[in-house]
Design a protein around this motif. Structure first.
Motif, PDB file in Angstrom:
ATOM      1  N   LEU A  45      12.077 -49.343 -17.627  1.00 28.50           N
ATOM      2  CA  LEU A  45      10.829 -48.329 -17.681  1.00 28.50           C
ATOM      3  C   LEU A  45       9.578 -49.279 -17.976  1.00 28.50           C
ATOM      4  CD1 LEU A  45      12.267 -45.237 -19.259  1.00 28.50           C
ATOM      5  CD2 LEU A  45      12.354 -45.703 -16.652  1.00 28.50           C
ATOM      6  N   ILE A  76      11.143 -39.275 -23.337  1.00 27.52           N
ATOM      7  CA  ILE A  76      10.496 -40.506 -22.968  1.00 27.52           C
ATOM      8  C   ILE A  76       8.999 -40.188 -23.410  1.00 27.52           C
ATOM      9  CG2 ILE A  76       9.912 -41.627 -21.163  1.00 27.52           C
ATOM     10  CD1 ILE A  76      12.669 -42.332 -21.867  1.00 27.52           C
ATOM     11  N   CYS A 104      12.883 -42.680 -14.828  1.00 28.48           N
ATOM     12  CA  CYS A 104      13.190 -41.628 -15.960  1.00 28.48           C
ATOM     13  C   CYS A 104      14.253 -40.479 -15.471  1.00 28.48           C
ATOM     14  CB  CYS A 104      12.148 -40.946 -16.614  1.00 28.48           C
ATOM     15  SG  CYS A 104      10.885 -41.952 -17.355  1.00 28.48           S
ATOM     16  N   TYR A 109      17.019 -38.633 -18.142  1.00 30.84           N
ATOM     17  CA  TYR A 109      16.064 -38.165 -19.263  1.00 30.84           C
ATOM     18  C   TYR A 109      15.441 -36.527 -18.895  1.00 30.84           C
ATOM     19  CZ  TYR A 109      16.249 -42.472 -21.705  1.00 30.84           C
ATOM     20  OH  TYR A 109      16.735 -43.424 -22.320  1.00 30.84           O
ATOM     21  N   VAL A 112       9.197 -36.135 -20.240  1.00 29.35           N
ATOM     22  CA  VAL A 112       8.076 -37.360 -20.620  1.00 29.35           C
ATOM     23  C   VAL A 112       7.052 -36.561 -21.186  1.00 29.35           C
ATOM     24  CG1 VAL A 112       6.685 -38.917 -19.571  1.00 29.35           C
ATOM     25  CG2 VAL A 112       9.039 -38.600 -18.576  1.00 29.35           C
TER      26      VAL A 112
END
Length: 170
Positions: A45, A76, A104, A109, A112
């Motif tokens: 990332l 994230i 992501c 995940y 964000v």
């Protein structure tokens, strides 16, 4: 221009890029160094944009937590993002953000979060986070600056609480 995962060979170029993009200050460059050394660093990332062997852009997304009482959710955070001054306004930052969000999501995940310009990030689907029961107490910022992007449908309904930036951010 192509995007790829940052390598150790890029570290000095990424430092110099952030230094220049942020008005010849080291704050963001030093932040990246601290994140790289932390348990919250996710190598895939940390993404660079390269043109003619030159790093012209960089985005770093890393791990953080949203806590609600005893519950903690892995999320994230996006910070920092930098584009060489000669390439700003040409879509480099947008491509980095889109690639980061895609990675992501592929990693599983759900959210964000970021602290960012209220007219820039909504173009990519970010929206004010406090409207969804998310809070930020470590930094005092207006509602429209604290933003969230939902990667997995339903996560904004499931994850509530306070975003806790890791120690590397301080």
């Amino acid at each position: 221009m192509h995007l790829r995962t940052e390598t150790a060979d890029d570290y000095q170029r990424v430092f110099d890029l952030n230094y220049r993009a942020f008005g010849n200050r080291e704050d963001e460059s030093r932040l990246i160094e601290r994140i790289r050394e932390s348990a919250d660093f996710i190598p895939e990332l940390s993404i660079v944009s390269v043109e003619n062997e030159t790093v012209i852009g960089h985005v770093l997304l890393s791990g953080a937590k949203v806590t609600d009482g005893t519950a903690a959710h892995n999320v994230i955070v996006l910070a920092p993002i930098a584009v060489h001054p000669d390439y700003q306004g040409k879509g480099v930052g947008g491509r980095l953000i889109e690639e980061g969000l895609s990675r992501c999501k592929a990693l599983g995940y759900g959210l964000v979060l970021l602290i960012g310009h209220p007219s820039y990030y909504p173009k990519f689907g970010f929206t004010p986070a406090r409207a969804f029961g998310l809070e930020l107490k470590q930094f005092e910022v207006p509602d429209e600056v604290f933003q969230v992007y939902e990667l997995q449908e339903g996560q904004l309904g499931d994850i509530k609480g306070e975003l806790r930036y890791p120690e590397a951010f301080f």
